[in-house]
Scaffold this motif. Structure first.
Motif, PDB file in Angstrom:
ATOM      1  N   SER A 193       6.923  -5.431   9.164  1.00 54.68           N
ATOM      2  CA  SER A 193       8.193  -5.160   9.834  1.00 54.68           C
ATOM      3  C   SER A 193       9.099  -6.380   9.893  1.00 54.68           C
ATOM      4  N   ALA A 194       8.514  -7.578   9.798  1.00 56.60           N
ATOM      5  CA  ALA A 194       9.330  -8.796   9.834  1.00 56.60           C
ATOM      6  C   ALA A 194       9.953  -9.109   8.483  1.00 56.60           C
ATOM      7  N   ILE A 195       9.450  -8.479   7.433  1.00 59.95           N
ATOM      8  CA  ILE A 195       9.944  -8.763   6.083  1.00 59.95           C
ATOM      9  C   ILE A 195      10.878  -7.672   5.595  1.00 59.95           C
ATOM     10  N   GLY A 196      10.541  -6.425   5.861  1.00 64.02           N
ATOM     11  CA  GLY A 196      11.373  -5.329   5.398  1.00 64.02           C
ATOM     12  C   GLY A 196      10.610  -4.397   4.491  1.00 64.02           C
ATOM     13  N   PRO A 197      11.237  -3.297   4.098  1.00 64.28           N
ATOM     14  CA  PRO A 197      10.535  -2.276   3.326  1.00 64.28           C
ATOM     15  C   PRO A 197      10.198  -2.747   1.921  1.00 64.28           C
ATOM     16  N   PRO A 198       9.046  -2.315   1.409  1.00 64.47           N
ATOM     17  CA  PRO A 198       8.703  -2.628   0.025  1.00 64.47           C
ATOM     18  C   PRO A 198       9.604  -1.845  -0.924  1.00 64.47           C
ATOM     19  N   PRO A 199       9.757  -2.313  -2.141  1.00 65.47           N
ATOM     20  CA  PRO A 199      10.640  -1.626  -3.096  1.00 65.47           C
ATOM     21  C   PRO A 199      10.051  -0.286  -3.516  1.00 65.47           C
ATOM     22  N   PRO A 200      10.893   0.629  -3.966  1.00 59.99           N
ATOM     23  CA  PRO A 200      10.381   1.928  -4.426  1.00 59.99           C
ATOM     24  C   PRO A 200       9.544   1.780  -5.693  1.00 59.99           C
ATOM     25  N   ILE A 201       8.696   2.764  -5.928  1.00 59.24           N
ATOM     26  CA  ILE A 201       7.873   2.781  -7.137  1.00 59.24           C
ATOM     27  C   ILE A 201       8.259   3.988  -7.982  1.00 59.24           C
TER      28      ILE A 201
ATOM     29  N   SER B  69       0.854  -1.183   0.000  1.00 59.33           N
ATOM     30  CA  SER B  69       0.000   0.000   0.000  1.00 59.33           C
ATOM     31  C   SER B  69       0.890   1.233   0.000  1.00 59.33           C
ATOM     32  N   VAL B  70       0.604   2.157  -0.927  1.00 57.75           N
ATOM     33  CA  VAL B  70       1.477   3.309  -1.150  1.00 57.75           C
ATOM     34  C   VAL B  70       0.640   4.574  -1.210  1.00 57.75           C
ATOM     35  N   LEU B  71       1.151   5.645  -0.622  1.00 59.48           N
ATOM     36  CA  LEU B  71       0.532   6.964  -0.704  1.00 59.48           C
ATOM     37  C   LEU B  71       1.551   7.915  -1.323  1.00 59.48           C
ATOM     38  N   VAL B  72       1.150   8.559  -2.415  1.00 58.90           N
ATOM     39  CA  VAL B  72       2.053   9.426  -3.170  1.00 58.90           C
ATOM     40  C   VAL B  72       1.568  10.873  -3.075  1.00 58.90           C
TER      41      VAL B  72
END
Length: 590
Positions: free
Chosen positions: A181-189, A97-100
């Motif tokens: 938080s257990a997996i890590g940050p999502p990649p940039p878009i 989920s991303v907010l731009v």
């Protein structure tokens, strides 16, 4: 303290939504779902409870709009040194989920400041934050949020800050993304590509609408809003993305609406079907079947987005509430109430779906059999009614009429009559007639010459407007016509319909869906000019972005209640189409 409800706009990704203020502050966001804990909760408190402010550093004048046929919000800020446009959107979710938030320079040079204050658990829990240049990582429990900015970020008292001078023709991007938080940050878009794809997807979806209406702009905006409130993984529609926005100024009627109500079943199906959205209508029907399963005696009046049942209510005492309205409530204790109308709503929804060509299933038939058998056992019971009153159960007229709807549809629908046991069918048909007579005998007051809210009372109740809409009596029946006239006389204030008479110094607002029901009743009576006037009065209280809350405070002249409200927009769509031509109607063809 938060601004007025009408100051906010909605953006969303199909699984959650954010409210963006006219001043550039995002004051409400629950991540990762509509019914998750809020990480921005300033809407129900102050800035210290979490928000994301993005605006010029100097005073400005602002104007805003949605990009045509999208949920992409544009706000233009004009200062003494220039003009910038902030474009806020959430890409339709496919992964994270991303907010731009994109800032475009339109004229001169404008310095803007971004200040992100993440406060999880409804404004009570700051995360651990690590900053690395233009990127920040925030973690707390299972939640992870990454902020990617166009310039180096500062961290002061838990607030992630950044300032950037934006010149004419330049464009900068701030991107906030949620992860595990257990997996890590999502990649940039790629923000530009995401904007183009989001614009395309919204345009393609609303492009399917081909309904004839005299109010196409209002209908299209309402449909987009409703689409934003549909939880894509399951097809359930959330009543509103907010909790505890008060129905009365500084009052206690503050409820959590981030769930799916069975009562909205038929309203949702009829609006989606008539607007041409069969896929969404089928997804809602399927959600309904999964949620209810096969035990009507265990049926809840509302469920979570995924169909789960636990909605325990509690109060986060640290939140002062929207404009001092307390308590703030999380969860909804009304989920355990007995409300007879839900049985009629479920069967009517399944009946309407079949009439619209959505193939019935084996479960659909078995569930309807179980429901009418249960209705035969419980229809005489008092209940809390359509309005979920937290008081003494009553024999509400509309609840009884909904029990009649369940029996009536079951005994008239070919999808059920062709398979049902003939003896059982005859018994349910006889019972439907008996219930109808009972309502006309006990729910109608011959001295007053109209129907009443509940047996033995003299109160008026706007839910009585639904009697002709569900086909219980024609709108021009003498008893019904007198009831409609009484509602117009006693419950209409400033052209809008209240649920009941105003009481006290700070009464709740007019309930906006009721104005749509009145317009439909007026049209059924052949009073087309009155119907259009009633409906257009409703349209006049939308905010500048075309959004409606649950209610409108006619005295304070402002929106009230949770926002944006699905039922208000569903009623708007249905009534706009009903006043413009033939539709598939609950009680028959219009």
């Amino acid at each position: 303290m938060a601004g007025l409800i009408e100051d906010y706009g909605l953006i969303g990704d199909g699984e959650t939504a954010a409210l963006v203020g006219r001043d550039g502050s995002i004051d409400w966001l629950c991540w990762p779902r509509f019914d998750s804990d809020a990480c921005f909760a300033a809407l129900l408190g102050t800035a210290e409870h979490g928000c994301w402010r993005l605006a010029p550093v100097t005073p400005c004048e602002s104007e805003r709009r949605y990009q045509d046929d999208t949920l992409i919000l544009e706000t233009d800020h004009t200062t003494d040194t220039g003009r910038v446009r902030v474009v806020d959107f959430m890409p339709i979710r496919e992964g994270a989920s991303v907010l731009v938030r994109t800032v475009r320079g339109l004229a001169g040079t404008v310095t803007v400041r971004s200040a992100v204050d993440l406060q999880f658990d409804y404004g009570s829990m700051p995360p651990w934050i690590e900053v690395d240049g233009d990127t920040a990582l925030a973690r707390v429990g299972p939640d992870l949020v990454v902020l990617r900015a166009p310039v180096a970020l500062s961290l002061e008292r838990g607030i992630l800050g950044a300032e950037v001078a934006v010149r004419e023709g330049e464009e900068v991007h701030f991107v906030l993304a949620y992860g595990d938080s257990a997996i890590g940050p999502p990649p940039p878009i790629d923000p530009r590509a995401a904007l183009a794809e989001t614009r395309r997807r919204w345009g393609d979806w609303i492009g399917k609408f081909g309904g004839a209406t005299d109010w196409p702009e209002a209908v299209r905006r309402s449909l987009i809003t409703l689409k934003a409130l549909i939880y894509r993984p399951t097809g359930g529609i959330v009543a509103a993305p907010t909790t505890s926005l008060p129905e009365a100024p500084a009052g206690e009627m503050n409820w959590d609406y981030r769930f799916c109500w069975l009562r909205d079943a038929t309203f949702t199906l009829s609006a989606l079907i008539n607007a041409g959205y069969a896929d969404e209508a089928k997804a809602w029907r399927d959600w309904l079947l999964r949620a209810v399963a096969g035990a009507p005696d265990k049926m809840r009046i509302m469920y979570r987005l995924d169909g789960s049942r636990r909605l325990e209510e509690w109060q986060p005492g640290w939140l002062p509430g929207f404009r001092w309205a307390t308590p703030v409530r999380i969860g909804n204790a009304a989920s355990r109430q007995l409300q007879l109308d839900v049985y009629g709503e479920v069967i009517d929804a399944l009946h309407l779906a079949a009439k619209a060509g959505i193939a019935p299933s084996e479960q659909s038939f078995a569930l309807q059999v179980a429901i009418v058998q249960h209705v035969a056992d419980v229809w005489r019971e008092p209940d809390q009614g359509l309005w979920e009153v937290r008081g003494k159960p009553r024999h509400h007229v509309y609840s009884k009429a909904s029990a009649w709807v369940a029996l009536d549809r079951f005994t008239r629908d070919p999808a059920t009559t062709e398979r049902a046991d003939p003896d059982g069918l005859a018994r349910f048909r006889d019972l439907a007639g008996f219930v109808h007579r009972d309502i006309c005998a006990n729910g109608y007051d011959p001295g007053l010459g109209r129907f009443v809210s509940y047996y033995g009372s003299q109160e008026l109740d706007a839910s009585l407007l639904l009697l002709p809409i569900v086909g219980f009596l024609p709108a021009d029946d003498e008893r019904m016509a007198a009831t409609i006239a009484a509602i117009e006389r006693e419950l209409v204030e400033d052209g809008l319909v209240r649920r009941w008479r105003a009481h006290g110094e700070n009464p709740e607002g007019a309930f906006l869906a009721c104005s749509c029901w009145l317009a439909e009743c007026q049209a059924m009576q052949g009073r087309h000019a009155a119907a259009r006037a009633t409906f257009e009065r409703l349209l006049s209280v939308r905010n500048d972005l075309g959004l409606l809350a649950e209610e409108y405070d006619t005295r304070g002249r402002r929106l009230a209640g949770n926002f944006p409200q699905a039922l208000s927009h569903l009623a708007l769509v249905q009534t706009a189409l009903a006043l413009s031509g033939p539709i598939v109607r609950r009680g028959g063809e219009a």
